[in-house]
Design a protein around this motif. Structure first.
Motif, PDB file in Angstrom:
ATOM      1  N   THR A 150       0.834  -1.212   0.000  1.00  0.00           N
ATOM      2  CA  THR A 150       0.000   0.000   0.000  1.00  0.00           C
ATOM      3  C   THR A 150       0.867   1.259   0.000  1.00  0.00           C
ATOM      4  N   TYR A 151       1.929   1.222   0.796  1.00  0.00           N
ATOM      5  CA  TYR A 151       2.858   2.359   0.885  1.00  0.00           C
ATOM      6  C   TYR A 151       3.498   2.626  -0.483  1.00  0.00           C
ATOM      7  N   TYR A 152       3.977   1.567  -1.142  1.00  0.00           N
ATOM      8  CA  TYR A 152       4.621   1.725  -2.454  1.00  0.00           C
ATOM      9  C   TYR A 152       3.622   2.214  -3.510  1.00  0.00           C
ATOM     10  N   LYS A 153       2.412   1.680  -3.454  1.00  0.00           N
ATOM     11  CA  LYS A 153       1.387   2.127  -4.408  1.00  0.00           C
ATOM     12  C   LYS A 153       1.114   3.620  -4.253  1.00  0.00           C
ATOM     13  N   PHE A 154       1.029   4.044  -3.003  1.00  0.00           N
ATOM     14  CA  PHE A 154       0.700   5.448  -2.722  1.00  0.00           C
ATOM     15  C   PHE A 154       1.810   6.383  -3.214  1.00  0.00           C
ATOM     16  N   ILE A 155       3.063   6.093  -2.865  1.00  0.00           N
ATOM     17  CA  ILE A 155       4.148   7.031  -3.202  1.00  0.00           C
ATOM     18  C   ILE A 155       4.550   6.951  -4.677  1.00  0.00           C
ATOM     19  N   SER A 156       4.123   5.882  -5.379  1.00  0.00           N
ATOM     20  CA  SER A 156       4.480   5.760  -6.803  1.00  0.00           C
ATOM     21  C   SER A 156       3.344   6.178  -7.725  1.00  0.00           C
ATOM     22  N   GLY A 157       2.223   6.611  -7.139  1.00  0.00           N
ATOM     23  CA  GLY A 157       1.123   7.113  -7.954  1.00  0.00           C
ATOM     24  C   GLY A 157       0.188   6.057  -8.489  1.00  0.00           C
ATOM     25  N   MET A 158       0.238   4.834  -7.948  1.00  0.00           N
ATOM     26  CA  MET A 158      -0.697   3.792  -8.365  1.00  0.00           C
ATOM     27  C   MET A 158      -2.039   3.987  -7.651  1.00  0.00           C
ATOM     28  N   ASP A 159      -3.044   3.252  -8.096  1.00  0.00           N
ATOM     29  CA  ASP A 159      -4.368   3.265  -7.474  1.00  0.00           C
ATOM     30  C   ASP A 159      -4.360   2.275  -6.305  1.00  0.00           C
ATOM     31  N   ILE A 160      -4.445   2.801  -5.080  1.00  0.00           N
ATOM     32  CA  ILE A 160      -4.388   1.944  -3.888  1.00  0.00           C
ATOM     33  C   ILE A 160      -5.558   0.962  -3.851  1.00  0.00           C
ATOM     34  N   GLY A 161      -6.709   1.376  -4.342  1.00  0.00           N
ATOM     35  CA  GLY A 161      -7.901   0.531  -4.283  1.00  0.00           C
ATOM     36  C   GLY A 161      -7.999  -0.505  -5.380  1.00  0.00           C
ATOM     37  N   GLU A 162      -7.088  -0.471  -6.344  1.00  0.00           N
ATOM     38  CA  GLU A 162      -7.133  -1.407  -7.475  1.00  0.00           C
ATOM     39  C   GLU A 162      -6.181  -2.581  -7.231  1.00  0.00           C
ATOM     40  N   SER A 163      -6.751  -3.784  -7.177  1.00  0.00           N
ATOM     41  CA  SER A 163      -5.916  -4.972  -6.964  1.00  0.00           C
ATOM     42  C   SER A 163      -6.197  -6.056  -8.003  1.00  0.00           C
ATOM     43  N   ARG A 164      -7.121  -5.775  -8.930  1.00  0.00           N
ATOM     44  CA  ARG A 164      -7.496  -6.781  -9.928  1.00  0.00           C
ATOM     45  C   ARG A 164      -6.748  -6.622 -11.248  1.00  0.00           C
ATOM     46  N   LYS A 165      -6.071  -5.475 -11.416  1.00  0.00           N
ATOM     47  CA  LYS A 165      -5.341  -5.218 -12.657  1.00  0.00           C
ATOM     48  C   LYS A 165      -3.874  -4.951 -12.362  1.00  0.00           C
ATOM     49  N   PRO A 166      -2.979  -5.331 -13.281  1.00  0.00           N
ATOM     50  CA  PRO A 166      -1.552  -4.996 -13.113  1.00  0.00           C
ATOM     51  C   PRO A 166      -1.375  -3.480 -13.145  1.00  0.00           C
ATOM     52  N   GLN A 167      -0.461  -2.980 -12.331  1.00  0.00           N
ATOM     53  CA  GLN A 167      -0.169  -1.549 -12.312  1.00  0.00           C
ATOM     54  C   GLN A 167       1.342  -1.319 -12.338  1.00  0.00           C
ATOM     55  N   ASN A 168       1.720  -0.125 -12.792  1.00  0.00           N
ATOM     56  CA  ASN A 168       3.132   0.258 -12.821  1.00  0.00           C
ATOM     57  C   ASN A 168       3.291   1.635 -12.195  1.00  0.00           C
ATOM     58  N   GLY A 169       4.434   1.864 -11.595  1.00  0.00           N
ATOM     59  CA  GLY A 169       4.730   3.166 -11.022  1.00  0.00           C
ATOM     60  C   GLY A 169       6.225   3.341 -10.850  1.00  0.00           C
ATOM     61  N   THR A 170       6.652   4.563 -10.594  1.00  0.00           N
ATOM     62  CA  THR A 170       8.070   4.840 -10.366  1.00  0.00           C
ATOM     63  C   THR A 170       8.233   5.754  -9.152  1.00  0.00           C
ATOM     64  N   ILE A 171       9.339   5.555  -8.434  1.00  0.00           N
ATOM     65  CA  ILE A 171       9.697   6.439  -7.324  1.00  0.00           C
ATOM     66  C   ILE A 171      11.206   6.674  -7.372  1.00  0.00           C
ATOM     67  N   GLN A 172      11.645   7.709  -6.687  1.00  0.00           N
ATOM     68  CA  GLN A 172      13.066   8.011  -6.582  1.00  0.00           C
ATOM     69  C   GLN A 172      13.562   7.609  -5.196  1.00  0.00           C
ATOM     70  N   HIS A 173      14.769   7.088  -5.119  1.00  0.00           N
ATOM     71  CA  HIS A 173      15.368   6.738  -3.826  1.00  0.00           C
ATOM     72  C   HIS A 173      16.824   7.194  -3.829  1.00  0.00           C
ATOM     73  N   ARG A 174      17.193   7.986  -2.854  1.00  0.00           N
ATOM     74  CA  ARG A 174      18.567   8.487  -2.794  1.00  0.00           C
ATOM     75  C   ARG A 174      19.306   7.871  -1.610  1.00  0.00           C
ATOM     76  N   THR A 175      20.525   7.397  -1.886  1.00  0.00           N
ATOM     77  CA  THR A 175      21.426   6.966  -0.824  1.00  0.00           C
ATOM     78  C   THR A 175      22.447   8.089  -0.611  1.00  0.00           C
ATOM     79  N   THR A 176      23.422   7.855   0.237  1.00  0.00           N
ATOM     80  CA  THR A 176      24.429   8.891   0.485  1.00  0.00           C
ATOM     81  C   THR A 176      25.302   9.138  -0.745  1.00  0.00           C
ATOM     82  N   SER A 177      25.348   8.178  -1.674  1.00  0.00           N
ATOM     83  CA  SER A 177      26.271   8.313  -2.799  1.00  0.00           C
ATOM     84  C   SER A 177      25.623   8.310  -4.181  1.00  0.00           C
TER      85      SER A 177
END
Length: 335
Positions: free
Chosen positions: A58-85
């Motif tokens: 649910t957390y990943y769906k929310f921050i990547s712009g997917m539909d949290i309430g949709e679980s019957r269809k495949p979905q795609n999304g993208t997020i950014q993650h920064r490390t120290t380097s």
């Protein structure tokens, strides 16, 4: 930071530290197994409770712009993650299962520290690919299985060429895997009406020298890519295929006429990544390439078998050469 966000950060940072290219979540009745793909191999990392996974999903769906309430269809999304380097783009994909969903995350470095030369094991093969890029019309294909470095190599080649010459370059991608400053990148979005076809028409009005089609996934995209190459532009793209010869068979299966291939296809480079070693220690991965061009490519398109006179270096030959030079271990050579 909430517990789910903390779990996510720990998981992502660990996968990046272990040089994983993908994270796979396998949900079962009461628990979920987590796997990393490292050096092309799928390795079990850990097991979490099903409830933890559902919160994480649910957390990943929310921050990547997917539909949290949709679980019957495949979905795609993208997020950014920064490390120290480094900065990473994460490509998320869900797949509906019985009463739940699985999740896969592709990890895409945005600030790679490796030079173009470090991406390829044999410099002569890199130089050959640079030669292909001097063509002003036609199509060049980079092929290989998932995770073989096709897109990474394509981006690196583009960056290298654009440092030397100023080309108007437009990419059509689904999704955009790496943000680049000196290239016009178009995000294909079927729902918003931005298809490969409409994207190409718009791109052609911007007077491009080079068009990059992120990936040829089906007959429509294959046809589109070859039509684009006939408009007097250099087209670069990737395709899933086992090896160089198999690329031609894939194109035939996708409905591309052999006559169109002979007219438009400049060359094929099939990639295979090898884990390199120095003094018995793993250092990095580098690509070996099966290359098809010129007469050899034409004969392959026509279905003619290889002869002893043909200079074609197969993956088997290249792995043997890498082993002889001490670049890879005996175990990697025989795997």
């Amino acid at each position: 930071m909430n517990p789910t966000a903390t779990l996510s950060d720990n998981l992502l940072n660990t996968s990046i530290k272990e040089d994983a290219s993908d994270i796979h979540f396998y949900p079962f009745n009461n628990y979920t197994d987590i796997y990393f793909r490292i050096q092309g191999k799928r390795v079990k990392h850990s097991r979490i409770k099903l409830k933890q996974y559902e919160q994480l999903l649910t957390y990943y769906k929310f921050i990547s712009g997917m539909d949290i309430g949709e679980s019957r269809k495949p979905q795609n999304g993208t997020i950014q993650h920064r490390t120290t380097s480094n900065l990473f783009s994460l490509r998320l994909s869900t797949l509906p299962l019985h009463q739940t969903e699985s999740l896969a995350i592709r990890i895409l470095p945005q600030e790679t520290k490796r030079t173009l030369e470090q991406l390829f094991l044999f410099k002569s093969q890199l130089n050959k690919m640079k030669e292909w890029m001097s063509n002003r019309a036609g199509i060049i294909l980079l092929t290989g299985p998932t995770g073989s470095g096709k897109t990474t190599a394509l981006y690196a080649l583009l960056e290298s060429i654009l440092k030397e010459k100023s080309y108007q370059t437009i990419t059509l991608e689904d999704p955009i895997e790496k943000n680049m400053d000196n290239i016009l990148q178009v995000q294909v979005n079927e729902k918003a009406g931005i298809t490969y076809q409409t994207g190409l028409k718009a791109a052609l009005r911007h007077d491009p020298d080079i068009i990059m089609v992120g990936e040829i996934r089906d007959k429509h995209t294959a046809k589109f890519a070859f039509e684009a190459s006939l408009t007097g532009h250099l087209v670069l793209s990737t395709l899933h295929a086992k090896n160089a010869m198999g690329t031609i068979h894939r194109l035939v299966d996708m409905g591309i006429k052999r006559s169109d291939m002979k007219q438009s296809l400049i060359a094929v480079a099939a990639l295979q990544l090898l884990p390199l070693q120095m003094k018995g220690e793993f250092t990095r991965r580098a690509a070996i390439l099966e290359l098809l061009e010129g007469t050899l490519l034409e004969n392959t398109i026509e279905g003619k078998p290889l002869t002893e006179l043909d200079t074609f270096h197969s993956f088997e030959y290249l792995r043997k050469k890498a082993f002889a030079y001490g670049f890879i271990s005996k175990k990697v050579y025989h795997s």
